[in-house]
Design a protein around this motif. Structure first.
Motif, mmCIF file in Angstrom:
data_model
loop_
_atom_site.group_PDB
_atom_site.id
_atom_site.type_symbol
_atom_site.label_atom_id
_atom_site.label_comp_id
_atom_site.label_asym_id
_atom_site.label_seq_id
_atom_site.Cartn_x
_atom_site.Cartn_y
_atom_site.Cartn_z
ATOM 1 N N THR A 1 44.439 40.254 38.820
ATOM 2 C CA THR A 1 43.928 41.504 39.386
ATOM 3 C C THR A 1 43.701 41.364 40.888
ATOM 4 O OG1 THR A 1 42.896 42.122 37.296
ATOM 5 C CG2 THR A 1 42.012 43.151 39.263
ATOM 6 N N GLN A 2 43.055 40.288 41.288
ATOM 7 C CA GLN A 2 42.765 40.058 42.701
ATOM 8 C C GLN A 2 44.032 39.787 43.507
ATOM 9 O OE1 GLN A 2 39.983 36.833 42.351
ATOM 10 N NE2 GLN A 2 38.255 38.196 41.972
ATOM 11 N N ASP A 3 44.900 38.927 42.987
ATOM 12 C CA ASP A 3 46.096 38.538 43.724
ATOM 13 C C ASP A 3 47.118 39.663 43.843
ATOM 14 O OD1 ASP A 3 44.969 36.070 44.046
ATOM 15 O OD2 ASP A 3 46.218 35.068 42.546
ATOM 16 N N GLY B 1 46.318 43.024 43.452
ATOM 17 C CA GLY B 1 45.710 44.279 43.903
ATOM 18 C C GLY B 1 45.825 45.394 42.882
#
Length: 101
Positions: free
Chosen positions: A41-43, A45
């Motif tokens: 999710t973070q990597d 976006g």
């Protein structure tokens, strides 16, 4: 190579797993290293729901697997066949890009 209708259908289903850029990006990430939904999710976006939905499809097609580690599930590529297939596709695209330059 002679494929039965059933084999051709299975190949088409696996290839459908590569039909969205998000799934390809997830597989590219997993090619580099295993990851949790939170890390993806973070990597990438993307929302947790989007990543989870795409991982569900990839797992169903046996293009990704999840392994429980404590409270987290860590996703990775299931075997070297998938790793080789994804790597070869990326090499093909790179080769194609080089031909156009």
């Amino acid at each position: 190579m002679d494929f039965s209708s059933e084999q051709a259908e299975k190949v088409a289903q696996v290839m459908s797993g590569l039909s969205t850029a998000v799934r390809v990006r997830i597989l590219a990430h997993l090619l580099d290293s295993p990851a949790t939904v939170t890390e993806l999710t973070q990597d990438l976006g993307l929302s947790q729901a989007a990543v989870s939905n795409h991982l569900r499809i990839l797992r169903h097609l046996n293009l990704a697997k999840g392994t429980r580690e404590g409270k987290n599930v860590v996703y990775s590529l299931p075997d070297n066949h998938v790793r080789t297939m994804i790597s070869e596709i990326f090499e093909h695209i790179q080769h194609e890009d080089d031909d156009f330059q």
